[in-house]
Motif scaffolding. Structure first.
Motif, PDB file in Angstrom:
ATOM      1  N   ALA A   1       0.826  -1.200   0.000  1.00 26.18           N
ATOM      2  CA  ALA A   1       0.000   0.000   0.000  1.00 26.18           C
ATOM      3  C   ALA A   1       0.868   1.261   0.000  1.00 26.18           C
ATOM      4  O   ALA A   1       0.546   2.248  -0.672  1.00 26.18           O
ATOM      5  CB  ALA A   1      -0.918  -0.001   1.215  1.00 26.18           C
ATOM      6  N   LYS A   2       1.970   1.207   0.721  1.00 24.74           N
ATOM      7  CA  LYS A   2       2.859   2.376   0.790  1.00 24.74           C
ATOM      8  C   LYS A   2       3.559   2.593  -0.552  1.00 24.74           C
ATOM      9  O   LYS A   2       3.728   3.734  -0.999  1.00 24.74           O
ATOM     10  CB  LYS A   2       3.883   2.184   1.900  1.00 24.74           C
ATOM     11  N   VAL A   3       3.968   1.492  -1.209  1.00 19.88           N
ATOM     12  CA  VAL A   3       4.585   1.615  -2.527  1.00 19.88           C
ATOM     13  C   VAL A   3       3.588   2.200  -3.523  1.00 19.88           C
ATOM     14  O   VAL A   3       3.925   3.093  -4.320  1.00 19.88           O
ATOM     15  CB  VAL A   3       5.098   0.242  -3.015  1.00 19.88           C
ATOM     16  N   LEU A   4       2.361   1.718  -3.489  1.00 18.71           N
ATOM     17  CA  LEU A   4       1.321   2.217  -4.394  1.00 18.71           C
ATOM     18  C   LEU A   4       1.068   3.706  -4.154  1.00 18.71           C
ATOM     19  O   LEU A   4       0.901   4.482  -5.102  1.00 18.71           O
ATOM     20  CB  LEU A   4       0.032   1.423  -4.181  1.00 18.71           C
ATOM     21  N   GLU A   5       1.084   4.099  -2.890  1.00 22.20           N
ATOM     22  CA  GLU A   5       0.893   5.505  -2.548  1.00 22.20           C
ATOM     23  C   GLU A   5       2.001   6.365  -3.144  1.00 22.20           C
ATOM     24  O   GLU A   5       1.750   7.445  -3.699  1.00 22.20           O
ATOM     25  CB  GLU A   5       0.872   5.658  -1.027  1.00 22.20           C
ATOM     26  N   LYS A   6       3.235   5.885  -3.067  1.00 21.11           N
ATOM     27  CA  LYS A   6       4.362   6.621  -3.621  1.00 21.11           C
ATOM     28  C   LYS A   6       4.280   6.707  -5.148  1.00 21.11           C
ATOM     29  O   LYS A   6       4.605   7.742  -5.751  1.00 21.11           O
ATOM     30  CB  LYS A   6       5.681   5.959  -3.206  1.00 21.11           C
ATOM     31  N   LEU A   7       3.852   5.610  -5.769  1.00 15.73           N
ATOM     32  CA  LEU A   7       3.720   5.616  -7.224  1.00 15.73           C
ATOM     33  C   LEU A   7       2.650   6.601  -7.679  1.00 15.73           C
ATOM     34  O   LEU A   7       2.827   7.312  -8.677  1.00 15.73           O
ATOM     35  CB  LEU A   7       3.386   4.205  -7.721  1.00 15.73           C
ATOM     36  N   LYS A   8       1.548   6.654  -6.949  1.00 12.72           N
ATOM     37  CA  LYS A   8       0.483   7.592  -7.303  1.00 12.72           C
ATOM     38  C   LYS A   8       0.941   9.040  -7.149  1.00 12.72           C
ATOM     39  O   LYS A   8       0.556   9.913  -7.931  1.00 12.72           O
ATOM     40  CB  LYS A   8      -0.746   7.333  -6.428  1.00 12.72           C
ATOM     41  N   GLU A   9       1.768   9.294  -6.130  1.00 16.85           N
ATOM     42  CA  GLU A   9       2.289  10.648  -5.936  1.00 16.85           C
ATOM     43  C   GLU A   9       3.195  11.044  -7.089  1.00 16.85           C
ATOM     44  O   GLU A   9       3.216  12.209  -7.526  1.00 16.85           O
ATOM     45  CB  GLU A   9       3.066  10.723  -4.618  1.00 16.85           C
ATOM     46  N   ALA A  10       3.988  10.073  -7.570  1.00 12.25           N
ATOM     47  CA  ALA A  10       4.954  10.379  -8.626  1.00 12.25           C
ATOM     48  C   ALA A  10       4.348  10.363 -10.025  1.00 12.25           C
ATOM     49  O   ALA A  10       4.874  11.011 -10.945  1.00 12.25           O
ATOM     50  CB  ALA A  10       6.109   9.373  -8.556  1.00 12.25           C
ATOM     51  N   GLN A  11       3.245   9.655 -10.207  1.00 12.21           N
ATOM     52  CA  GLN A  11       2.677   9.418 -11.541  1.00 12.21           C
ATOM     53  C   GLN A  11       2.447  10.688 -12.366  1.00 12.21           C
ATOM     54  O   GLN A  11       2.816  10.724 -13.550  1.00 12.21           O
ATOM     55  CB  GLN A  11       1.367   8.642 -11.424  1.00 12.21           C
ATOM     56  N   PRO A  12       1.922  11.782 -11.783  1.00 14.53           N
ATOM     57  CA  PRO A  12       1.646  12.970 -12.615  1.00 14.53           C
ATOM     58  C   PRO A  12       2.901  13.591 -13.233  1.00 14.53           C
ATOM     59  O   PRO A  12       2.805  14.311 -14.230  1.00 14.53           O
ATOM     60  CB  PRO A  12       0.995  13.940 -11.617  1.00 14.53           C
ATOM     61  N   GLU A  13       4.078  13.332 -12.669  1.00 15.51           N
ATOM     62  CA  GLU A  13       5.295  13.963 -13.166  1.00 15.51           C
ATOM     63  C   GLU A  13       6.161  13.028 -14.005  1.00 15.51           C
ATOM     64  O   GLU A  13       7.203  13.447 -14.523  1.00 15.51           O
ATOM     65  CB  GLU A  13       6.131  14.476 -11.974  1.00 15.51           C
TER      66      GLU A  13
END
Length: 441
Positions: A26-38
């Motif tokens: 869940a924490k990895v997915l959260e980080k990926l979602k944060e980075a996805q727009p950039e």
């Protein structure tokens, strides 16, 4: 996330922290979602890279970050909940070293907690502080010393003695040839000043005006010029003048040399300086007595790791004092003794106690006090003050070393204010004796 206690002996604590695979994912997915727009990737517009591709590309690296953050977060939360303050950095070890993605992360954490520091009523303390009033004899002695420091040299008849000044021409030769930097003309050299290499000044005692003399010198092995280090040379010397020291007169002119309007003003400045010196010495004696009382009256369990570290540091420092020729740390292992440990226990106990007292009383070292302390230390490095300031600004450990004694002194002053302190007038000799006793202990 689960935290289980595994050790509780005295101040020693042990816990096992388990972070589940689901929490990590869940924490990895959260980080990926944060980075996805950039994120930009070939074949996709910015911010439109599929999550599956992002996980494949960045997942392994983010998994490591997620593990570290999760364990650190769990430990921080645990310390907040328990109120524990580790005496030193907690030891952390991952128990399932063959971990693979999809497994839980299990970490063993051990540390020594700082003890609970007991309250202390300082108003019940009875202390004595010495006071000394500068007498005329002390002021006159200081004036005589200033006059000696302001001495001049006048031509004299006869041979040069230790303390005299000789004006010389000299040429240094190695293997019969002059060497660079080894010559000067009309050089004023005070015999006994130690300003030249060992053996040089001593061989000029007894010379007279007009005398020519060759002296043999061997440069020290650690001499800064490598070409001359340990080398035997000869200096050809011509003595042009011999002068004897003449102390300055204790008068208004002497006062003006030291920035005072007249002799009376200079005496006033000396008296004020002596008062400050006596007060500083008396405070040091009173502080030692206070610490002795606190060491006797205050008791609590000490973290073994802090005591062992302090004992090792004491042993190491004393060893180097006994072996001043050893500058580095390439030496045999230094064993700690019972005496080292006893001193370490005192230092750790008093250090923890005063730190806690200061925190409870919200004692603070101000920016102005820190700046002044740094300036005082910077004066020890003439011409390099700016570099020293920059070094302190960039070195947290150095700032802590400067701040710690300031904080301790403010706590001690606060205790003096609360305690019942009796001022006792003593002689300068009695105060000096008390100070010497401190230095011998």
């Amino acid at each position: 996330m689960n935290v289980t206690e595994t050790l509780n002996e005295g101040l020693k604590r042990g816990y096992q922290i388990t972070v589940t695979a689901g929490e990590l994912d869940a924490k990895v997915l959260e980080k990926l979602k944060e980075a996805q727009p950039e994120v930009e990737m070939k074949g996709f517009r910015k911010g439109k890279v599929p999550m599956a591709l992002l996980r494949k590309q960045f997942g392994p690296r983010l998994m490591g970050e997620a593990m570290q953050e999760s364990v650190d977060g769990a430990l921080t939360s645990h310390l907040d909940e328990t109120g524990h303050r580790p005496a030193m950095q907690p030891e952390m070890k991952m128990t399932n070293e063959e971990w693979k993605e999809g497994d839980d992360v299990v970490v063993d954490v051990t540390y020594e907690a700082l003890p609970d520091i007991p309250e202390f009523d300082f108003t019940e303390l009875t202390l004595e502080r010495m006071t000394v009033e500068p007498d005329e004899a002390s002021v006159d002695e200081a004036l005589e010393n200033l006059a000696k420091s302001a001495q001049r040299f006048e031509a004299k008849d006869g041979a040069a003695e230790d303390g005299d000044q000789v004006v010389i021409d000299f040429v240094g030769k190695k293997d019969g040839e002059p060497f660079e930097g080894g010559a000067a003309e009309d050089y004023p050299l005070t015999l006994g000043s130690g300003s030249f290499i060992p053996g040089f000044e001593e061989q000029l005692v007894g010379v007279k005006v007009g005398e020519e003399k060759a002296i043999d010198i061997t440069f020290p092995e650690d001499y800064q010029a490598e070409a001359l280090a340990g080398q035997a040379v000869v200096f050809d010397i011509t003595v042009k003048e011999v002068k004897g020291p003449v102390a300055a007169e204790v008068d208004d002119e002497l006062a003006k040399q030291y920035g005072a309007e007249d002799l009376g003003a200079l005496k006033g400045q000396i008296r004020e300086r002596l008062v400050q010196e006596y007060q500083g010495a008396a405070r040091a004696v009173a502080k030692r007595k206070l610490l002795d009382i606190l060491d006797e009256k205050v008791s609590f369990e000490l973290p073994p790791s802090l005591v062992d570290a302090e004992a090792g540091q004491i042993a190491h420092q004393l060893w180097h004092e006994d072996n001043p020729d050893v500058q580095g740390h390439d030496h045999p292992e230094i064993e700690t003794t019972d005496e080292h440990k006893a001193l370490a226990e005192r230092r750790v106990k008093l250090g923890l106690f005063l730190a806690e007292v200061g925190q409870r009383a919200e004692v603070q070292v101000t920016d102005a006090e820190m700046t002044q302390a740094v300036m005082n230390q910077a004066r020890q490095y003439p011409g390099q003050e700016r570099q020293f300031f920059e070094f302190v600004q960039q070195n947290a450990q150095m700032r802590q070393q400067i701040q710690a004694p300031l904080f301790e002194d403010k706590v001690v002053d606060m205790i003096f204010e609360k305690a019942d302190v009796t001022e006792t007038t003593v002689s300068k000799e009695e105060l000096q004796s008390a100070v010497e006793k401190l230095e011998d202990e």
